[in-house]
Structures are given as C-alpha cells and as structure tokens.
Design an enzyme around this catalytic site. Structure first.
Site, short mmCIF file in Angstrom:
data_model
loop_
_atom_site.label_atom_id
_atom_site.label_comp_id
_atom_site.label_asym_id
_atom_site.label_seq_id
_atom_site.Cartn_x
_atom_site.Cartn_y
_atom_site.Cartn_z
N ARG A 122 0.86 -1.19 0.00
CA ARG A 122 0.00 0.00 0.00
C ARG A 122 0.88 1.23 0.00
NH1 ARG A 122 -2.86 0.63 5.09
NH2 ARG A 122 -1.42 2.34 5.39
N GLU A 160 4.48 7.26 2.67
CA GLU A 160 5.32 6.08 2.88
C GLU A 160 4.82 4.96 1.98
OE1 GLU A 160 4.99 3.43 6.08
OE2 GLU A 160 2.88 3.81 6.43
N ASN A 209 4.17 0.82 2.18
CA ASN A 209 4.08 -0.32 3.10
C ASN A 209 4.26 -1.63 2.37
OD1 ASN A 209 3.18 0.99 5.73
ND2 ASN A 209 1.70 1.82 4.26
N SER A 260 -2.82 -2.73 6.00
CA SER A 260 -4.14 -3.07 6.54
C SER A 260 -5.27 -2.24 5.93
CB SER A 260 -4.13 -2.93 8.06
OG SER A 260 -3.72 -1.64 8.41
N LYS A 315 11.86 3.07 5.94
CA LYS A 315 11.84 4.49 5.59
C LYS A 315 13.19 4.92 5.01
CE LYS A 315 7.80 4.76 7.86
NZ LYS A 315 7.07 3.59 8.34
N LYS A 335 11.51 10.02 11.40
CA LYS A 335 10.97 8.65 11.45
C LYS A 335 12.06 7.62 11.69
CE LYS A 335 7.40 9.74 8.02
NZ LYS A 335 6.67 9.24 6.84
N GLU A 382 6.98 0.36 11.70
CA GLU A 382 5.66 0.33 11.06
C GLU A 382 4.58 0.33 12.12
OE1 GLU A 382 5.10 0.61 7.91
OE2 GLU A 382 7.25 0.58 7.50
N GLY A 383 3.37 0.67 11.69
CA GLY A 383 2.22 0.46 12.56
C GLY A 383 1.73 1.70 13.29
N ARG A 427 -7.99 7.47 4.63
CA ARG A 427 -8.01 7.63 6.09
C ARG A 427 -7.98 9.10 6.41
NH1 ARG A 427 -3.01 4.55 8.31
NH2 ARG A 427 -2.32 5.40 6.33
P1 ADP Z 1 3.81 4.21 9.77
O1 ADP Z 1 4.60 3.25 8.94
O2 ADP Z 1 4.03 4.00 11.23
O3 ADP Z 1 2.37 4.26 9.37
P2 ADP Z 1 4.03 6.82 8.48
O4 ADP Z 1 5.25 7.26 7.77
O5 ADP Z 1 2.88 6.45 7.65
O6 ADP Z 1 4.45 5.63 9.48
O7 ADP Z 1 3.59 7.96 9.49
C1 ADP Z 1 2.45 7.84 10.31
C2 ADP Z 1 1.51 9.00 10.07
O8 ADP Z 1 2.19 10.24 10.30
C3 ADP Z 1 0.96 9.13 8.66
O9 ADP Z 1 -0.19 8.33 8.49
C4 ADP Z 1 0.65 10.62 8.56
O10 ADP Z 1 -0.58 10.92 9.19
C5 ADP Z 1 1.77 11.24 9.39
N1 ADP Z 1 2.89 11.60 8.50
C6 ADP Z 1 3.98 10.85 8.22
N2 ADP Z 1 4.79 11.48 7.36
C7 ADP Z 1 4.22 12.66 7.07
C8 ADP Z 1 4.57 13.78 6.23
N3 ADP Z 1 5.70 13.81 5.53
N4 ADP Z 1 3.71 14.83 6.19
C9 ADP Z 1 2.56 14.84 6.90
N5 ADP Z 1 2.19 13.82 7.71
C10 ADP Z 1 3.00 12.74 7.80
MG MG Z 2 3.85 2.04 7.40
MG MG Z 3 1.59 4.85 7.58
#
Ligand code: ADP
Ligand code: MG
Ligand code: MG
Length: 517
Positions: A134, A152, A154, A159, A340, A407, A411-412, A493
């Site tokens: 995803r 990101e 996945n 999920s 990441k 970051k 994950e998660g 989401r």
């Molecule tokens: P994970 O793998 O834990 O889901 P993410 O990189 O998706 O990690 O980060 C979790 C959440 O943080 C994202 O769903 C988003 O809401 C917010 N986020 C992450 N990176 C960004 C970004 N560059 N700009 C804005 N929001 C972000």
């Molecule tokens: Mg993720």
């Molecule tokens: Mg995410």
C-alpha cells in the site's frame, strides 16, 4: 491555500434530528455490514468476558472531497511502484548496505537481517515472493496545481483493505438513501464516488500465490495461513480478506482453506516436513490433530514490529517461515524494502546521495522514473554525509525543525517524532545512532472539513486525508519474472487536523472514502 471544501459540501448538520438520523443509520449499517472492530478492553471492562462484542469502526459521515487528478495519478502509478519494490526486494546488496547504515541504532532491523542471512546460508527453497503493498499519499498544493506526495510505502501487513471497500459502500448507500433527504439535500448524481475493489483485489493476490504454489508433493491439502497478533482488534478487516479468498473466483469447487495463526503460536502449530530438502511448511490445526495442511502462502499481519518478538523463540518462528517453502507475504527482504531509509535514499537526488541514482538503478526507463520521482517529497538522511549534516542542522534548530517529521525504521503508527519533538528526541540518543532515523518534510494538504463518528460521538472540524493505493505483486526472486502486478483498490483515512498521526487502529484516524472533485 485554497480549500477543497467547495460551497456547502460536506454539510455541517446543525439540526439535531438530522444528525441523529444519520448517526443511527451509520451505526446500524456498519455493524450490519462488518465495517467494525472489536472494542478496546478499556472500553468494555469486565462486561465482555466471552469476547463477543463488536463496535462500528470510526468513519466520516460524508465522503471527503479529493481531487480527481490526484486520485487517478495515484491509482495509475501503483503498478510502477509494485515493480519498483519487487526489484528492490531482489537487490540484496542494496538493502544490505542500507541495513548497515541503520542497524547500529536499530536492533530490530539487525535481527531481521540476521534471519535473512541464516536462510541465505542454507539456501532459500521458495523463489516466489508475494507483495500486498500500500502506497500512501497526501495532496500537496504547489501554486494552483495539486499533486500527490508519498507519505510512505508499506510492504508488510498493509491493513484496511477489508474495511475500506465497505466504507466506500457505506458512503454510496448514504448517497442513495440519506443525503437526498437532508434539509439541504445532496443528490447522488452530484457525488462522484469511485468503486473500490480493495477486498477482492488483495484476496486475488493471495489466491494467485496459493495457485502458483501448486500441489503438495507430500499429498497434503494446501492452505493459506494468516499470521496475526494476539488480541487483534482489527480482526474483521482481516476476516473480510479471508472470506473473499475462500470464495475467490477461479478457486476450485472447494474453497481455499484459510487459517488464522497467532504469531506467538507458529512453533507450536507448524513444522517443516521432516527429512525433506524442500522444507514444506506443515500446519497442524490445534482443533483437530488428525489433520495436516501444507502452507502454500504465509500472510503476515504480525511480525512488523519489535512487540511481536518478545523472545528468541519469536525470532526462531520468523526464521521457520522464512526458510520454509511457503510463499511469504512478505519475505524478510521485502519487509526491509519498506524501510523508511529505502524511501529516503530513493528520494535523495543523485548529486548528494551516498548511493547515486538509487531510483535509476531500479527504474531506468525515463517516463516511469519521472512519474515516480514526481510523487516524492524531500526526505533527508541524518547521517554524516553532507546532506545528512545539513539535515542534522535543520532537525536541531528550534525554528527549522517545525517543518519536519523524523521517522525510525518502524511500522504500525505511533513511532514518529514531529516538529518540536525532534530536537528533544535527538538529545536523548547517542549521535552515532542518529543515522537510524530519516527526516521528512511535512506535507500540508489543502483544508477539508468533515464530521467523524467515533465511539458514537461526532467530531466536526478541519481534517487531513491520506490516500492509500493497494497493489498486489507476485514475482520470482531469482529470475525477476513478474507473475502478477495489479493496482488493487484504495483506502482513504482521515484524521482531525490537530493530530499528527493518522492510524485508524492506533485510535487517531478514521475510515473515509473519496468524493472526486
Ligand atoms: P507508519 O509506517 O508508522 O504508518 P508513516 O510514515 O505512515 O508511518 O507515518 C504515520 C503518520 O504520520 C501518517 O499516516 C501521517 O498521518 C503522518 N505523517 C507521516 N509522514 C508525514 C509527512 N511527511 N507529512 C505529513 N504527515 C505525515
Ligand atoms: Mg507504514
Ligand atoms: Mg503509515
């Protein structure tokens, strides 16, 4: 910044009667159609000792407005992303170098790599690898133009494919039955709501792996095993995939056998076929010891974070899956491709990259390269390269850090550090481990207003939407042959605009669907 909230859409329901009617409809429809989760223990206390209760997943009352061109771009590029990550998964040298860069400060990544090295030493017995991916995006506004920017990618336990299709169905149901009855009616013809094939798409990916595995040479029936977490609350999301897989078109007259196995029970209920060099993974259903199945595909909805590996036995369990003949979704290498750090290296321009032309290495074709490149935003290493040193300066500056999210390789949800929390976090960890993190520019999408229904309560206000596009890919790790590569539906989401994280399962976000504009 211009708003995506055109005119009076989505409407603010001031009238209590209108609100009640919509809330009641959503509460009932969601339970009637399995757009649901198990309640958190804190909510039910001792009143559900048998674990029979379910509750509505948090949802928006209206589909959020989303630019059509962005939605189309994200859908159209998914097969290129599938190809990119399939190729990265095959490049052990590239992944190994990045693992070395983060492993010093990240024992979890180091342990995953060790699982891969152990299996490599004895030789992998399964060449096929399945990705249920995803790719997540937010809309970025640049002057008048709106573009998708990737949050990101996945590669493990992606999920909500089971619930997101249902959220699309909920909103189209409301568009047919309820929105036209509002005091300021919205007619269905005014809403462009795309169909969402996420459940069938992901199930078809699993079915493709099941079929590609073929028959058991040992004469056992074959099956698919979902490796899950103990006490999983998002269980219906997974069950919807299971049910779709069991009734997938093209399956033989008999449904594909699917079993749920807690990650913590892998060693108790699976074995490798004794004295067979093929290392077939055998599943012994605990409810009937006279049955033995051969696992064709192992789908991990667990194992993506350190919490699933409390002891050495848990790592042995992951090793057992990895070294077996079951087609893993994902393999360790494919899971590591989702770091990441990989995303950062792909997004780092050639001139300053420690590993030049990382995207070119995998995608030589100009057109695909530029389409993928356009979806990247600025991501920096926090190492001691010139780009890393500059990022360290930004991350530790109290003003500059406000534009970034930092970051780790996790994950998660719930693992990142935002804005002012970045310098505080860096001060807690030894400088030689800063390279285990990446620094990413915060994407700020144009404002959208919507109403979230969570735990029976309405939350109205500014929201931030994150689009995820699913992809399914089945490939041969040794030859590079791609047996399946498909875009497989979407997830929207939505979270309150005061929240940094957007995870639905983690309690920050909610399910939504797109109204194309
Ligand atoms: P994970 O793998 O834990 O889901 P993410 O990189 O998706 O990690 O980060 C979790 C959440 O943080 C994202 O769903 C988003 O809401 C917010 N986020 C992450 N990176 C960004 C970004 N560059 N700009 C804005 N929001 C972000
Ligand atoms: Mg993720
Ligand atoms: Mg995410």
């Amino acid at each position: 910044m211009s708003s995506l909230t055109g005119g009076s859409y989505p409407p603010t329901l001031e009238d209590a009667g209108e609100q009640d009617r919509l809330v009641q409809t959503v509460k009932d429809w969601t339970i009637a159609h399995g757009l649901a989760v198990r309640p958190p223990p804190a909510l039910v206390g001792d009143s559900d000792p048998e674990g029979v209760l379910a509750m509505s997943a948090p949802v928006t009352l209206f589909p959020s407005p989303f630019p059509q061109s962005c939605f189309e771009d994200a859908s159209a590029i998914q097969t290129k992303y599938n190809e990119l990550y399939a190729r990265i998964s095959q490049d052990e040298e590239f992944l190994g170098a990045l693992v070395q860069e983060v492993a010093g400060g990240d024992e979890f990544i180091a342990n995953l790599w060790n699982v891969h090295l152990r299996v490599k030493k004895e030789g992998y017995v399964q060449d096929l690898s399945l990705g249920l991916f995803r790719s997540d995006y937010m809309v970025h506004q640049d002057g008048d133009s709106l573009q998708i920017k990737q949050v990101e990618f996945n590669t493990i336990a992606s999920s909500f494919g089971g619930l997101s299709a249902r959220t699309s169905l909920l909103h189209s149901h409301l568009a047919r039955t309820e929105y036209p009855l509002l005091k300021s009616p919205i007619h269905r013809s005014a809403l462009e709501l795309p169909t969402n094939g996420s459940t069938e798409g992901l199930a078809a990916g699993l079915a493709a792996a099941f079929r590609a595995y073929g028959h058991s040479a040992l004469g056992h029936p074959t099956c698919v095993v979902f490796l899950v977490q103990d006490g999983e609350r998002n269980v219906f999301d997974q069950r919807h995939l299971e049910y779709a897989l069991q009734s997938s078109p093209g399956a033989d007259a008999d449904p594909i056998p699917v079993f749920r196995l807690p990650f913590s029970q892998i060693l108790a209920h699976t074995t490798l076929a004794p004295s067979s060099p093929a290392r077939q993974l055998l599943y012994h259903p605990p409810h009937n010891p006279s049955l033995t199945f051969e696992v064709a595909a192992a789908y991990l909805r667990a194992g993506y974070g350190p919490g699933d590996y409390p002891d050495a036995a848990a790592w042995e369990a992951r090793y057992q899956i990895e070294r077996s003949a079951a087609i893993a979704c994902p393999t360790v290498l494919s899971q590591l491709a989702g770091m990441k750090k990989v995303q950062q290296v792909l997004a780092t321009p050639d001139a300053v990259s420690a590993t030049p032309s990382a995207l070119r290495r995998f995608i030589p074709d100009d057109e695909s390269h530029s389409a993928l490149w356009k979806t990247f935003t600025n991501i920096y290493p926090l190492d001691t390269t010139p780009a890393g040193l500059e990022a360290r300066r930004l991350a530790t500056d109290p003003a500059a850090c406000q534009r970034y999210v930092m970051k780790p390789q996790r994950e998660g949800g719930g693992n990142n550090f935002y804005r002012g929390a970045i310098p505080r976090r860096l001060a807690e960890i030894p400088e030689e481990h800063w390279g285990s993190y990446i620094l990413m520019e915060i994407i700020t999408p144009p404002p959208v207003v919507n109403t979230i229904l969570r735990n029976g309560k309405l939350e109205h206000g500014g929201v931030i939407c994150e689009l995820g596009v699913y992809g399914t890919c089945l490939w041969n790790q040794r030859t590079g042959e791609v047996l399946r590569n498909q875009e497989s539906g979407y997830l929207l989401r939505t979270k309150g605009d005061q929240s940094e994280e957007g995870g639905v399962a983690a309690g920050y976000g909610c399910m939504d669907s797109v109204r194309l504009l």
